[in-house]
Write an enzyme that holds these catalytic residues in place. Sequence first.
Site, short mmCIF file in Angstrom:
data_model
loop_
_atom_site.label_atom_id
_atom_site.label_comp_id
_atom_site.label_asym_id
_atom_site.label_seq_id
_atom_site.Cartn_x
_atom_site.Cartn_y
_atom_site.Cartn_z
N TYR A 22 -87.56 -91.43 -41.59
CA TYR A 22 -87.26 -92.78 -41.12
C TYR A 22 -87.40 -93.82 -42.25
O TYR A 22 -87.49 -95.01 -42.00
CB TYR A 22 -88.19 -93.16 -39.96
CG TYR A 22 -88.07 -92.17 -38.83
CD1 TYR A 22 -86.98 -92.21 -37.98
CD2 TYR A 22 -89.02 -91.17 -38.65
CE1 TYR A 22 -86.83 -91.28 -36.96
CE2 TYR A 22 -88.88 -90.23 -37.63
CZ TYR A 22 -87.78 -90.30 -36.79
OH TYR A 22 -87.63 -89.38 -35.80
N SER A 23 -87.42 -93.32 -43.47
CA SER A 23 -87.80 -94.14 -44.62
C SER A 23 -86.87 -95.34 -44.87
O SER A 23 -85.67 -95.19 -45.08
CB SER A 23 -87.80 -93.23 -45.86
OG SER A 23 -87.84 -94.00 -47.03
N ASN A 24 -87.46 -96.53 -44.87
CA ASN A 24 -86.71 -97.73 -45.25
C ASN A 24 -86.24 -97.64 -46.70
O ASN A 24 -85.18 -98.16 -47.06
CB ASN A 24 -87.59 -98.98 -45.11
CG ASN A 24 -87.98 -99.24 -43.67
OD1 ASN A 24 -87.22 -98.94 -42.75
ND2 ASN A 24 -89.17 -99.78 -43.47
N HIS A 25 -87.04 -96.97 -47.51
CA HIS A 25 -86.73 -96.83 -48.93
C HIS A 25 -85.48 -95.96 -49.13
O HIS A 25 -84.61 -96.29 -49.95
CB HIS A 25 -87.95 -96.25 -49.65
CG HIS A 25 -87.71 -95.88 -51.07
ND1 HIS A 25 -87.45 -96.82 -52.05
CD2 HIS A 25 -87.69 -94.67 -51.69
CE1 HIS A 25 -87.27 -96.18 -53.20
NE2 HIS A 25 -87.41 -94.90 -53.01
N ILE A 26 -85.39 -94.86 -48.38
CA ILE A 26 -84.20 -93.99 -48.47
C ILE A 26 -82.94 -94.79 -48.08
O ILE A 26 -81.92 -94.75 -48.79
CB ILE A 26 -84.38 -92.74 -47.56
CG1 ILE A 26 -85.39 -91.78 -48.18
CG2 ILE A 26 -83.04 -92.05 -47.27
CD1 ILE A 26 -84.93 -91.04 -49.42
#
Length: 303
Positions: free
Chosen positions: A65-69
């Site tokens: 769920y990574s915002n960074h990805i």
Amino acid sequence: MTFNLEHTTNQPIILPKNKGVELHVKREDKIHSFVSGNKYRKLKYNLIEAQNKGFKTLLTFGGAYSNHIAAVASAGEMLGFKTIGVIRGEELESKVSDNATLSFAKQSGMRFKFVSREDFKNKISKTFISNLKEEFGAFYLIPEGGTNALAIKGCEEILSGLDKEFDYICTSVGTGGTISGLINCSKPSQQVLGFPALKGDFLQQDISKFVTKTNWKLITDYHFGGYAKINKALISFINDFKTDYQIPLDPIYTGKMMFGIFDLIEKGFFLRGSKILAIHTGGLQGISGMNAVLKKKNLQIIE
Ligand SMILES: *Cc1c(COP(=O)(O)O)cnc(C)c1O
């Protein structure tokens, strides 16, 4: 790049007078839907560095769920980089279409390498990195969560001259990069308060490595059991906050911070008459992923 930096204004939150404090929210979430808030700040100088050094590919790491990805995939597409995401959890390979974050990243051109939790733990080992280079060719490596010296430099641009009037600067904390930048650009008379979104005794030390000032503190009472852990009280708070102030919060970071700030205001933690600035670090792309989980469990979702 099309980023809305002029929208990162401070929005006042109208609190009852008897609370004795003023609260404003810095709307960094409005910078971009996917390269939002602190992820824009953290990527900015890294992407300039990657361009200057002639890299064509960005590689980074993250969870489902990574915002960074999402941010790396989106920024990479805008700037013409190929992007590779090394994702924690081999089981996700067959579930990309059920996962909003990974589906978005894929549509933005990101290629994935799914690895076991064990391999993910060793992801910065020399062997692991050299295997990645063999598989994908040369790449500019951005660490998990995006935190490095250039990221902190970017986060030093979050506060503007006008923000000097605030007594407290509040932010959510994951790896500690964002709060480090805020501390570095704060006035010594300001207090920087970090609200970790996870349990982690290592944070205090990690942040100390990046800063020289001492005008900061971690408030560790509002992680709700750990990273991506939530409960009904938090969901209700996020929904009420949006109804009352027209500001969406994400369940993993900014919701927990704001819950903490409201609780501390209630408890009289802040000096009377003080002005508080809460940084909205973004992360709203994570809401649909969390809602999918909540729906499966038949729980109230984030509106
Ligand atoms: C990644 C993230 C954070 C944590 O930032 P760090 O620099 O890792 O401490 C906070 N808020 C949001 C919305 C994020 O996406």
